[in-house]
Design an enzyme around this catalytic site. Structure first.
Site, mmCIF file in Angstrom:
data_model
loop_
_atom_site.group_PDB
_atom_site.id
_atom_site.type_symbol
_atom_site.label_atom_id
_atom_site.label_comp_id
_atom_site.label_asym_id
_atom_site.label_seq_id
_atom_site.Cartn_x
_atom_site.Cartn_y
_atom_site.Cartn_z
ATOM 1 N N GLN B 119 0.816 -1.188 -0.069
ATOM 2 C CA GLN B 119 0.115 -0.067 -0.182
ATOM 3 C C GLN B 119 0.743 1.411 -0.203
ATOM 4 O OE1 GLN B 119 -1.790 0.371 3.773
ATOM 5 N NE2 GLN B 119 -3.027 2.230 3.314
ATOM 6 N N SER B 122 1.838 6.639 2.086
ATOM 7 C CA SER B 122 2.769 7.761 2.913
ATOM 8 C C SER B 122 3.856 8.050 2.183
ATOM 9 C CB SER B 122 3.157 6.917 4.277
ATOM 10 O OG SER B 122 2.047 6.487 5.110
ATOM 11 N N SER B 154 5.113 -1.109 4.002
ATOM 12 C CA SER B 154 5.460 -2.608 4.382
ATOM 13 C C SER B 154 5.403 -3.409 3.328
ATOM 14 C CB SER B 154 4.229 -2.941 5.278
ATOM 15 O OG SER B 154 4.294 -1.720 6.450
ATOM 16 N N GLU B 237 -8.502 -0.935 6.691
ATOM 17 C CA GLU B 237 -6.957 -1.206 7.243
ATOM 18 C C GLU B 237 -7.375 -1.313 8.752
ATOM 19 O OE1 GLU B 237 -4.249 1.996 6.815
ATOM 20 O OE2 GLU B 237 -2.651 0.484 7.167
ATOM 21 N N ASN B 358 -2.167 6.948 17.085
ATOM 22 C CA ASN B 358 -3.205 6.673 18.313
ATOM 23 C C ASN B 358 -3.998 8.197 18.249
ATOM 24 O OD1 ASN B 358 -2.172 4.211 18.759
ATOM 25 N ND2 ASN B 358 -1.248 4.897 20.812
ATOM 26 N N GLU B 359 -3.031 9.340 17.974
ATOM 27 C CA GLU B 359 -3.749 10.485 18.053
ATOM 28 C C GLU B 359 -5.037 10.798 16.807
ATOM 29 O OE1 GLU B 359 -0.427 10.277 18.238
ATOM 30 O OE2 GLU B 359 -0.407 10.635 20.307
HETATM 31 C C1 LIG Z 1 5.535 -0.376 10.865
HETATM 32 C C2 LIG Z 1 5.117 0.698 10.037
HETATM 33 C C3 LIG Z 1 4.332 0.260 8.977
HETATM 34 C C4 LIG Z 1 4.057 1.167 7.833
HETATM 35 N N1 LIG Z 1 3.382 0.566 6.798
HETATM 36 C C5 LIG Z 1 2.736 1.470 5.877
HETATM 37 C C6 LIG Z 1 2.392 1.104 4.610
HETATM 38 O O1 LIG Z 1 2.404 -0.124 4.191
HETATM 39 N N2 LIG Z 1 1.847 1.690 3.543
HETATM 40 C C7 LIG Z 1 1.855 3.359 3.958
HETATM 41 O O2 LIG Z 1 1.499 3.984 3.209
HETATM 42 N N3 LIG Z 1 2.313 3.907 5.097
HETATM 43 C C8 LIG Z 1 2.737 2.682 6.274
HETATM 44 N N4 LIG Z 1 3.231 3.304 7.379
HETATM 45 C C9 LIG Z 1 3.180 4.992 7.653
HETATM 46 C C10 LIG Z 1 2.114 5.553 8.582
HETATM 47 O O3 LIG Z 1 0.579 5.125 8.338
HETATM 48 C C11 LIG Z 1 2.477 6.574 9.159
HETATM 49 O O4 LIG Z 1 3.790 6.628 9.752
HETATM 50 C C12 LIG Z 1 1.542 7.328 9.961
HETATM 51 O O5 LIG Z 1 0.440 7.643 9.453
HETATM 52 C C13 LIG Z 1 2.323 8.420 10.466
HETATM 53 O O6 LIG Z 1 2.529 9.487 9.498
HETATM 54 P P1 LIG Z 1 4.070 10.114 9.740
HETATM 55 O O7 LIG Z 1 4.981 9.058 9.884
HETATM 56 O O8 LIG Z 1 4.001 11.038 8.742
HETATM 57 O O9 LIG Z 1 3.808 11.129 11.058
HETATM 58 P P2 LIG Z 1 3.476 12.652 11.374
HETATM 59 O O10 LIG Z 1 1.952 12.642 10.643
HETATM 60 O O11 LIG Z 1 4.311 13.669 10.931
HETATM 61 O O12 LIG Z 1 3.020 12.624 12.829
HETATM 62 C C14 LIG Z 1 4.066 13.151 13.723
HETATM 63 C C15 LIG Z 1 3.196 13.225 15.044
HETATM 64 O O13 LIG Z 1 2.014 14.195 14.919
HETATM 65 C C16 LIG Z 1 0.946 13.523 15.291
HETATM 66 N N5 LIG Z 1 -0.107 14.205 14.510
HETATM 67 C C17 LIG Z 1 0.103 14.545 13.229
HETATM 68 N N6 LIG Z 1 -1.382 15.088 12.739
HETATM 69 C C18 LIG Z 1 -2.096 15.067 13.880
HETATM 70 C C19 LIG Z 1 -3.461 15.692 13.996
HETATM 71 N N7 LIG Z 1 -4.270 16.223 13.202
HETATM 72 N N8 LIG Z 1 -3.965 15.779 15.366
HETATM 73 C C20 LIG Z 1 -2.973 15.143 16.405
HETATM 74 N N9 LIG Z 1 -1.785 14.768 16.361
HETATM 75 C C21 LIG Z 1 -1.243 14.780 14.969
HETATM 76 C C22 LIG Z 1 1.142 12.142 15.050
HETATM 77 O O14 LIG Z 1 -0.059 11.554 15.935
HETATM 78 C C23 LIG Z 1 2.498 11.895 15.587
HETATM 79 O O15 LIG Z 1 2.376 11.855 16.848
HETATM 80 C C24 LIG Z 1 3.670 2.466 8.350
HETATM 81 C C25 LIG Z 1 4.295 2.826 9.478
HETATM 82 C C26 LIG Z 1 4.769 2.056 10.293
HETATM 83 C C27 LIG Z 1 5.424 2.493 11.738
#
Ligand SMILES: Cc1cc2nc3c(=O)[nH]c(=O)nc-3n(C[C@H](O)[C@H](O)[C@H](O)COP(=O)(O)OP(=O)(O)OC[C@H]3O[C@@H](n4cnc5c(N)ncnc54)[C@H](O)[C@@H]3O)c2cc1C
Lengths: 326, 393
Positions: B119, B122, B154, B237, B358-359
């Site tokens: 998928q 991100s 992933s 998902e 979680n947020e």
């Molecule tokens: C093990 C693993 C597997 C994954 N697999 C996939 C995959 O297969 N395909 C894919 O597309 N993605 C995948 N991801 C990505 C995952 O979906 C993102 O890492 C996740 O959605 C967070 O985005 P970010 O890393 O950009 O963090 P950010 O969005 O930058 O978040 C940083 C912090 O800000 C907080 N935050 C952001 N926006 C808000 C809001 N509106 N309100 C409150 N808090 C907020 C977040 O909760 C976090 O604590 C994977 C991630 C992991 C760790």
């Protein structure tokens, strides 16, 4: 395992809910709680007459509806959510005991709503002990029904539910069964958990509604994540609490072997969750939540009183440990 | 067949067939071959695509059977990790939104374990706020050309196909200029680089698209309607993560209640009570998941409530790994054996991040389940090209 309400069960819930909304709204609850008897007998006459709730789980041959514990749980959830004052829970507990193992003599009058019964839960302390016609006093496996004798009202944290100390005078033996009493105690745990689920739900509903109308810093407070995220966590507790109560009520009706664990889990989880949600609901209301006039403290006090009703909460955790053979 | 009977049969099939070991982390070529063989068996036994339409290779049963099987499977170890994205997210999205041609081409091979999916949502500058993504798809005569970068993808190192979210219009607000495609991961211009994660292994990857050609028939849904498609994928998902569909099972999870009760000293009252707490939380979530399954069977779609189950699972996973390592003491973090507890505490944060943090789950529960007032937003009306995104110094 059945965790979802059937069509008829949903109807029962809706009927009881709309009855209580109309017949016992919170301002009436407060008035009744401050009255001489602590409740409104007129509400009980309709509850027991029109709705037949006093006889809900009483077998049909003794004048009841012969319904199951799943139905009783649904009703207790609603009376809990409405903070219905008076001996409804007390009589429900007495009915459980008598239906399960007592002699059945008292049941027709209970089902008719003409006898108010209660159970002395630890030794001589009974919910609505002063108002009850009959107190079931439990001594190990032996149970006797006591009429009359001295009743000393206690001051209670929860203004919507009274308790009394009951003088241990001679009474009539109504039951004697060790295994039976074990099951009855588990059923008490389920009944109280059902009430707690209602209190939890109502106190969450109250703060969700308030957070949609209260403004601070130019925004509705529910739009702040500090509030929203707490409400989300409270909702998660509600989802789990409901699942646990439905499971325990199902076990009570259909799977006696699973009841002890399900009942101990119900008290251990739902009792705590209910208090936490009532507490956070109160806190998120701000200063108004600390006033006597606001209802938040009524949920809070009921939640704490229910959490310790069947003993200090640690006993449910200890029972879980024993049942799990840890 | 009633659900209990279905459950019993599933269990006996699992007992007979599910003993093969799993290397859930990076299975390597041998592991992938074994996983594919297992999926073929699963398919032949009728336990792959349980709730998917029969005409596309599924069993045509309900979500309730799907969840019932997943619950039974939790007691076993299934080598299905590399298929989890396809089974839980990409496949169900195609079932809902794919063209007949896409369904006919992709669903059966996915269910039989012949093809692996990933998928591609991100990006470095768009995770929680995935609608802020930058990867561009530009229309050509016979399809599309894609350039950009994806990250945290992933199982992409094993994948044959990807479900790709791209930007197709920068002059409209961010949610209105996205489109979704099926992309061939072996196509020229696709570069997959495994990323070493905090466990020391590679669960996820970064992917580079350099002028990758995508045929027109690979568009999923309509042009610029990619956000709605993505929401469909994300709903699946959360539900699939929480219910364990396509997940590998709990049998060999050294930090789950059933394992811990045999490895810790329950003679100590404090330890006993901590195990009781773990039991309470595990059972509470299991019952909630079962209730969601029964509701689904009764025709009530759980929708955003799946986010509550996902959040609770993320918290439980963190809690139990934390508890297990604390109970074990120093030997959990300095060891001569396979270091399973250290592995668990290293892996534990994954579920709180992947599939939405979680947020974000709490935002969704607040907005969509409790109908709380939304936060003020600055990003909904501005054309994408004028929007602040990514990381700013
Ligand atoms: C093990 C693993 C597997 C994954 N697999 C996939 C995959 O297969 N395909 C894919 O597309 N993605 C995948 N991801 C990505 C995952 O979906 C993102 O890492 C996740 O959605 C967070 O985005 P970010 O890393 O950009 O963090 P950010 O969005 O930058 O978040 C940083 C912090 O800000 C907080 N935050 C952001 N926006 C808000 C809001 N509106 N309100 C409150 N808090 C907020 C977040 O909760 C976090 O604590 C994977 C991630 C992991 C760790």
């Amino acid at each position: 395992m059945n965790l979802v309400l059937t069509e008829e069960q949903r109807e029962l819930r809706d009927t009881v809910r709309s009855f209580l909304v109309a017949a016992s709204p919170l301002p009436d609850v407060r008035r009744a709680a401050e009255s001489e008897s602590g409740y409104d007998p007129a509400v009980y006459r309709r509850l027991n007459g029109e709705l037949g709730l006093a006889g809900l789980i009483v077998p049909q041959e003794y004048g009841g509806a012969g319904a199951g514990y799943a139905e009783l749980a649904i009703v207790l959830e609603e009376t809990g959510a409405a903070l219905l004052p008076g001996p409804f829970l007390a009589t429900a507990l007495a009915t459980i005991l008598l239906t399960e193992l007592g002699d059945k003599e008292l049941l027709p009058d209970i089902a008719a709503g003409t006898t108010v019964a209660t159970v002395a839960l630890d030794g001589d302390r009974a919910l609505n002990g002063a108002e009850a016609d009959v107190v079931l006093m439990v001594d190990g496996a032996r149970v006797r029904a006591v009429r009359g004798g001295g009743r000393t009202p206690l001051t209670t944290l929860d203004p919507t539910r009274r308790q009394a100390r009951v003088e241990s005078v001679a009474g009539e033996a109504v039951a004697s069964s060790e295994a039976g009493m074990e099951r009855v105690r588990d059923l008490f745990a389920v009944a109280v958990a059902a009430e707690q689920l209602g209190v939890l739900r109502a106190s969450l509903d109250a703060i969700v509604a308030y957070s949609r109308i209260r403004v601070a810093f130019g925004r509705l407070i529910g739009s702040y994540q500090g509030v929203k995220h707490k409400l989300a966590d409270m909702h998660c507790k509600l989802e789990q609490a409901e699942s646990i109560v439905r499971n325990a009520a199902w076990a009570a009706d259909e799977a006696p072997g699973e009841l002890p664990l399900a009942a101990a889990l119900a008290q251990a989880y739902v009792g705590r969750a209910c208090f936490e949600v009532a507490r956070d609901s109160l806190l998120l209301h701000g200063g108004i939540g600390f006033t006597w006039e606001h209802d938040a403290h009524l949920y809070y006090k009921r939640a704490k009183s229910d959490e310790v009703l069947l003993g200090p909460p640690r006993i449910h955790r200890a029972r879980l440990a024993d049942l799990l053979e840890l | 067949m009633d659900l209990e009977e279905y459950r019993r049969r599933a269990r006996s099939w699992l007992e007979a067939n599910a003993r093969r070991s799993r290397d859930e982390d990076d299975p390597g070529a041998d592991g992938v071959a074994a996983a594919k063989a297992f999926m073929a068996d699963l398919y032949d036994a009728g336990y792959s695509g349980i709730s998917w339409p029969a005409e596309w290779g599924g069993q045509g049963l309900s979500q309730a059977e799907e969840r019932a099987f997943a619950e039974e499977a939790k007691d076993f170890t299934l080598p299905t990790y590399v298929f989890s994205i396809g089974l839980g997210m990409c496949g169900p999205t195609l079932v809902d939104l794919g063209t007949p041609g896409q369904k006919a081409r992709h669903l059966r091979p996915l269910l039989r374990g012949e093809e692996i999916w990933c998928q591609l949502f991100s990006e470095p500058g768009a995770g929680s706020d995935v609608a802020a993504l930058q990867t561009r798809a530009t229309e050509t005569e016979d399809g599309w050309v894609v350039s950009g970068q994806k990250v945290w993808t992933s199982v992409a190192q094993h994948a044959d196909w990807g479900l790709l979210l791209t930007r197709t219009d920068v002059d409209v607000p961010k949610h209105k200029g996205l489109s979704m495609f099926v992309v061939d991961m072996h196509a020229p211009g696709v570069t997959v680089r495994p990323l070493r994660d905090m466990t020391g292994r590679a669960h996820f990857n970064e992917i580079f698209f350099d002028d990758v050609h995508i045929p027109a028939e690979n568009l999923v849904g309509r042009v610029n309607d990619g956000w709605n498609c993505a929401v469909t994928t994300l709903l699946h998902e959360r539900l699939s993560i929480s219910s364990g569909v396509g997940m590998g099972g709990q049998k060999d999870n050294p930090v789950a209640f059933e394992a811990l009760r045999h490895t810790v000293d329950t003679g100590d009252h404090l330890v006993r009570d901590q195990l009781v707490e773990l039991y309470i939380r595990s059972r509470a979530l299991a019952l909630f998941n079962q209730r969601l399954a029964q509701e689904t069977k009764a025709g009530m779609f759980p929708g955003a409530r799946g986010s509550a189950a996902k959040l609770l699972l993320a918290e439980l996973s963190m809690f139990q790994a934390d508890l297990a390592t604390s109970l074990a003491g120093p030997e959990a973090v300095a060891y001569e054996d396979d270091g399973r507890l250290a592995g668990s505490i290293s892996l534990a944060p994954a579920l709180s991040l992947g599939g939405g943090t979680n947020e974000i789950m709490r935002n969704i529960i607040g907005d969509r389940v409790l109908n709380l007032p939304p936060e003020p937003r600055v990003d909904k009306t501005v054309p994408f090209k004028d929007l602040k995104t990514g990381t700013r110094q």
